[in-house]
Design an enzyme around this catalytic site. Structure first.
Site, mmCIF file in Angstrom:
data_model
loop_
_atom_site.group_PDB
_atom_site.id
_atom_site.type_symbol
_atom_site.label_atom_id
_atom_site.label_comp_id
_atom_site.label_asym_id
_atom_site.label_seq_id
_atom_site.Cartn_x
_atom_site.Cartn_y
_atom_site.Cartn_z
ATOM 1 N N SER A 180 0.684 7.276 -35.974
ATOM 2 C CA SER A 180 0.398 6.327 -37.047
ATOM 3 C C SER A 180 1.308 6.640 -38.224
ATOM 4 C CB SER A 180 -1.058 6.495 -37.455
ATOM 5 O OG SER A 180 -1.246 6.005 -38.752
ATOM 6 N N TYR B 297 -6.923 12.487 -39.854
ATOM 7 C CA TYR B 297 -6.238 11.502 -39.001
ATOM 8 C C TYR B 297 -4.726 11.763 -39.005
ATOM 9 C CZ TYR B 297 -5.074 6.738 -37.386
ATOM 10 O OH TYR B 297 -4.598 5.657 -36.702
ATOM 11 N N LYS C 51 -2.512 12.723 -35.838
ATOM 12 C CA LYS C 51 -1.474 11.793 -35.390
ATOM 13 C C LYS C 51 -0.112 12.461 -35.350
ATOM 14 C CE LYS C 51 -3.556 7.980 -34.355
ATOM 15 N NZ LYS C 51 -3.792 7.775 -32.914
HETATM 16 P P1 NAI Z 1 -9.966 -0.065 -32.063
HETATM 17 O O1 NAI Z 1 -11.095 0.600 -32.782
HETATM 18 O O2 NAI Z 1 -9.999 -1.535 -31.908
HETATM 19 O O3 NAI Z 1 -9.813 0.567 -30.613
HETATM 20 C C1 NAI Z 1 -10.030 1.919 -30.354
HETATM 21 C C2 NAI Z 1 -10.908 2.031 -29.126
HETATM 22 O O4 NAI Z 1 -11.042 3.416 -28.788
HETATM 23 C C3 NAI Z 1 -12.322 1.513 -29.377
HETATM 24 O O5 NAI Z 1 -12.630 0.483 -28.471
HETATM 25 C C4 NAI Z 1 -13.209 2.721 -29.176
HETATM 26 O O6 NAI Z 1 -14.463 2.433 -28.578
HETATM 27 C C5 NAI Z 1 -12.341 3.610 -28.296
HETATM 28 N N1 NAI Z 1 -12.730 5.026 -28.417
HETATM 29 C C6 NAI Z 1 -12.971 5.709 -29.563
HETATM 30 N N2 NAI Z 1 -13.298 6.964 -29.283
HETATM 31 C C7 NAI Z 1 -13.240 7.102 -27.943
HETATM 32 C C8 NAI Z 1 -13.471 8.192 -27.066
HETATM 33 N N3 NAI Z 1 -13.835 9.398 -27.531
HETATM 34 N N4 NAI Z 1 -13.307 7.989 -25.740
HETATM 35 C C9 NAI Z 1 -12.958 6.758 -25.263
HETATM 36 N N5 NAI Z 1 -12.757 5.712 -26.057
HETATM 37 C C10 NAI Z 1 -12.891 5.866 -27.374
HETATM 38 O O7 NAI Z 1 -8.639 0.397 -32.802
HETATM 39 P P2 NAI Z 1 -7.080 0.070 -32.600
HETATM 40 O O8 NAI Z 1 -6.555 -0.296 -33.895
HETATM 41 O O9 NAI Z 1 -6.852 -0.778 -31.433
HETATM 42 O O10 NAI Z 1 -6.522 1.548 -32.336
HETATM 43 C C11 NAI Z 1 -5.861 1.975 -31.152
HETATM 44 C C12 NAI Z 1 -5.032 3.202 -31.478
HETATM 45 O O11 NAI Z 1 -3.969 2.830 -32.361
HETATM 46 C C13 NAI Z 1 -5.789 4.322 -32.184
HETATM 47 O O12 NAI Z 1 -5.340 5.552 -31.666
HETATM 48 C C14 NAI Z 1 -5.381 4.179 -33.624
HETATM 49 O O13 NAI Z 1 -5.476 5.399 -34.339
HETATM 50 C C15 NAI Z 1 -3.945 3.730 -33.452
HETATM 51 N N6 NAI Z 1 -3.385 3.057 -34.619
HETATM 52 C C16 NAI Z 1 -3.789 1.803 -34.948
HETATM 53 C C17 NAI Z 1 -3.224 1.175 -36.038
HETATM 54 C C18 NAI Z 1 -3.541 -0.221 -36.378
HETATM 55 O O14 NAI Z 1 -2.874 -0.764 -37.291
HETATM 56 N N7 NAI Z 1 -4.489 -0.857 -35.728
HETATM 57 C C19 NAI Z 1 -2.281 1.881 -36.920
HETATM 58 C C20 NAI Z 1 -1.878 3.157 -36.446
HETATM 59 C C21 NAI Z 1 -2.443 3.719 -35.350
#
Ligand code: NAI
Length: 588
Positions: free
Chosen positions: A436, A449, A453
């Site tokens: 990130s 975080y 990251k």
């Molecule tokens: P999101 O919250 O929509 O998706 C993350 C998913 O991971 C959720 O469905 C959640 O249930 C699942 N999850 C959480 N803990 C878990 C665990 N222990 N075991 C299995 N599943 C688990 O979020 P998003 O935005 O799609 O994030 C995806 C990745 O991208 C993350 O790693 C986030 O840190 C990273 N990211 C996202 C950004 C953004 O702008 N959306 C920016 C930078 C990084």
């Protein structure tokens, strides 16, 4: 009854429709093709007019589903605007699966409201054929205090058009066109037409649209409908059958044109604000047939999109998601992962769900075991699962620190380790870490975080070297996308534009067999892509390597130490150590 503003973002479909060459030919005849364009009318070497796409979507009753979802007042709706983006040529038969959602509802005050919905249609051959963005103009639903639509006027060059193509629909044209599916009485029943305020039945707007599409192909890509890439327009006035129209086309740049369709006699604009893009469709060479992919946290946001896109391109996918809250609390639920598996299966893809927690070694083992049990191997791991527990550093309790590191950093290790064993044995693997900008560059309130990251970049750096001789490539994506992690951080208008879909091209490319890079980091969001890297400055030597320089000597030379001029990237620790040694070696 008022518009249902909560319908924004609500999924519509999937809806499937089978079609044969006869549907394709009937459509072509309905929009005026004949012996002069036999390629659309004869089953031998049949080509499909790109505008068939919108007729086929609407035929599967999308308008009524859309109307029901948004609760528009049916008495006042008109098809306002239509954008079509063509990804692949339309085959002459098969099954179409269309899914979509309402993207915007705009308020035009006394004049009404605009309801915008976007749909993707995938063919039974697994290829995404087209994206359709439909704007309904709802005359009776305005004045609810919502935002107005952003202005969108096409500028027409102040010169004669480059092409003028005339089309003359017959007096009976709607009688043929309606057989393609739109059997609304307004186009057939003289009494009904009179009641609606017209002299007689009128042309279907999409029938005139088909005439325009034929005219664009004749002008810009003669005989090559597969080279149409995008067609966009606004329906402006009605037309009576038997009245001739002219489609005026101005080329505005390489592969671009603007157009309008006018009444041949009166010059009235029937369809306006037309844009067209054309050129070769890039072949779908990034395929994952016979590959098995594990995507963690794939029940929502970015992970869901990765899982869907991989499956559409042939991968068999393990959709892992614990289904917990945004901060990782709660016992979790199977529903998000299962819902994505269902979506994939409805598209004809193969997927299994897994609900384990990436944060434990047992969870990681079990996720990979799911892949091995269901599909026999694992080729791709996308470490994507994530949670947030933001707090300023002094308020950051150890459990908030630990929980975030456990999911992001330990999670990537727990899942990748058992997969790496399989990949080493088979001599093939693609691993993605998700970092990130908060880690790469820093952000207030995210020490946990950011640390996790950036640690993933360290994990990638070592793994890229361990995987090198086994054809295992390890890369990192720094996404920026609308999801529940960012919903309260991003301004609303930006949130709408930052679709997670924009990130998947990079992730898919890095997972592909042809991926030429390893150990790279890419920032990706909204169609913007760049590479981030750890760059090391040229540096300088203080003293002779025997006497320890003083802090004052260092301060005196700080400019030489700090400068990034002639900065370089090192791919291995040894490169950097070698660089220090070289600084003391006698120069030739
Ligand atoms: P999101 O919250 O929509 O998706 C993350 C998913 O991971 C959720 O469905 C959640 O249930 C699942 N999850 C959480 N803990 C878990 C665990 N222990 N075991 C299995 N599943 C688990 O979020 P998003 O935005 O799609 O994030 C995806 C990745 O991208 C993350 O790693 C986030 O840190 C990273 N990211 C996202 C950004 C953004 O702008 N959306 C920016 C930078 C990084």
């Amino acid at each position: 009854m008022a518009l249902n503003l909560d319908s924004i973002g609500k999924p519509i479909g999937p809806v499937t429709k089978e079609y044969t060459w006869k549907d394709v030919v009937l459509y072509a005849l309905g929009v005026g093709a004949g012996f002069q364009e036999l390629e659309y009318c004869y089953e031998k070497d049949l080509k499909v007019l790109p505008s068939f796409s919108i007729a086929s979507i609407l035929n599967i009753d999308f308008l009524s589903i859309l109307a029901e979802t948004t609760n528009v007042n049916l008495a006042g709706i008109l098809h306002g605007e239509q954008e079509l983006i063509f990804h692949n040529p339309i085959p002459s038969e098969g099954t179409l699966t269309t899914t979509g959602r309402v993207t915007d509802i705009y308020d035009k005050g006394d004049r009404g409201a605009l309801v915008v919905a976007e749909f993707d249609t995938v063919h039974s051959n697994g290829k995404k054929l087209y994206t359709s963005i439909i704007t309904l103009f709802s005359r009776l639903d305005g004045g609810f205090g919502g935002p107005d639509a952003p202005p969108k006027e096409v500028a027409f060059p102040d010169r004669e058009p480059d092409h003028v193509i005339e089309g003359v629909p017959t007096r009976d044209q709607p009688l043929i066109y309606r057989l393609t599916g739109d059997v609304f009485q307004l186009h057939v029943d003289p009494e009904f037409a009179k009641m609606a305020g017209f002299e007689k039945p009128i042309m279907h707007g999409l029938c005139t649209h088909g005439y325009a599409c034929r005219a664009l192909i004749q002008s810009l890509v003669p005989g090559r409908p597969e080279r149409m890439r995008r067609m966009n327009c606004r329906f402006s006035k009605t037309l009576y059958p038997g009245e001739a129209v002219k489609t005026l086309v101005w080329k505005t740049g390489e592969g671009r044109a603007v157009w309008k369709t006018v009444h041949s006699e009166t010059g009235a604009e029937i369809i306006t604000n037309g844009e067209c893009e054309y050129g070769d469709v890039i072949g779908e060479t990034v395929r994952f047939d016979d590959r098995v992919a594990v995507v963690t946290g794939a029940g929502a946001g970015l992970g869901r999109v990765y899982a869907l896109e991989l499956a559409k391109r042939g991968a068999r996918v393990v959709v892992n998601d614990l289904g917990g809250a945004r901060d990782g609390s709660g016992n979790g639920t199977s529903s998000p992962a299962q819902a994505v598996v269902n979506e994939i299966r409805e598209l004809g893809g193969e997927a299994v769900a897994n609900f384990d927690n990436v944060a434990t070694p047992e969870g990681g083992e079990s996720i990979i075991k799911t892949a091995l049990d269901a599909f026999g191997t694992v080729d791709i791991v996308i470490n994507n699962a994530g949670i947030l527990r933001d707090k300023s550093f002094t308020k950051m309790e150890p459990d908030n620190w630990g929980a975030v590191l456990a999911v992001h950093l330990n999670g990537a290790c727990n899942v990748t380790r058992p997969a790496f064993k399989v990949m080493k044995e088979k001599g093939y693997g693609r691993v993605i870490m998700t970092t990130s900008a908060a880690g790469l560059y820093g952000n207030f309130g995210q020490t946990n975080y950011s640390a996790a990251k950036m640690a993933l970049v360290g994990l990638m750096n070592a793994l890229k070297i361990e995987g090198e001789k086994y054809n295992i490539k390890v890369n990192t994506v720094a996404p920026l996308a609308a999801s529940r992690l960012t919903e309260d951080i991003m301004p609303e208008d930006l949130f709408k534009k930052m679709k997670p879909e924009f990130v998947s091209p990079m992730t898919l490319f890095l997972c592909s067999e042809d991926c030429p890079v390893t150990g790279n980091i890419y920032n990706v969001g909204m169609g913007f892509f760049n590479r981030a890297a750890v760059v090391t400055g040229k540096g300088t030597v203080l003293g002779d390597g025997k006497a320890v320089p003083s802090p004052e000597e260092l301060m005196a030379k700080l400019g030489d130490v700090t400068t990034m001029d002639q900065g370089r990237e090192f791919k291995h620790l040894n490169d950097q150590v070698g660089d220090i040694m070289a600084a003391f070696s006698p120069k030739a």
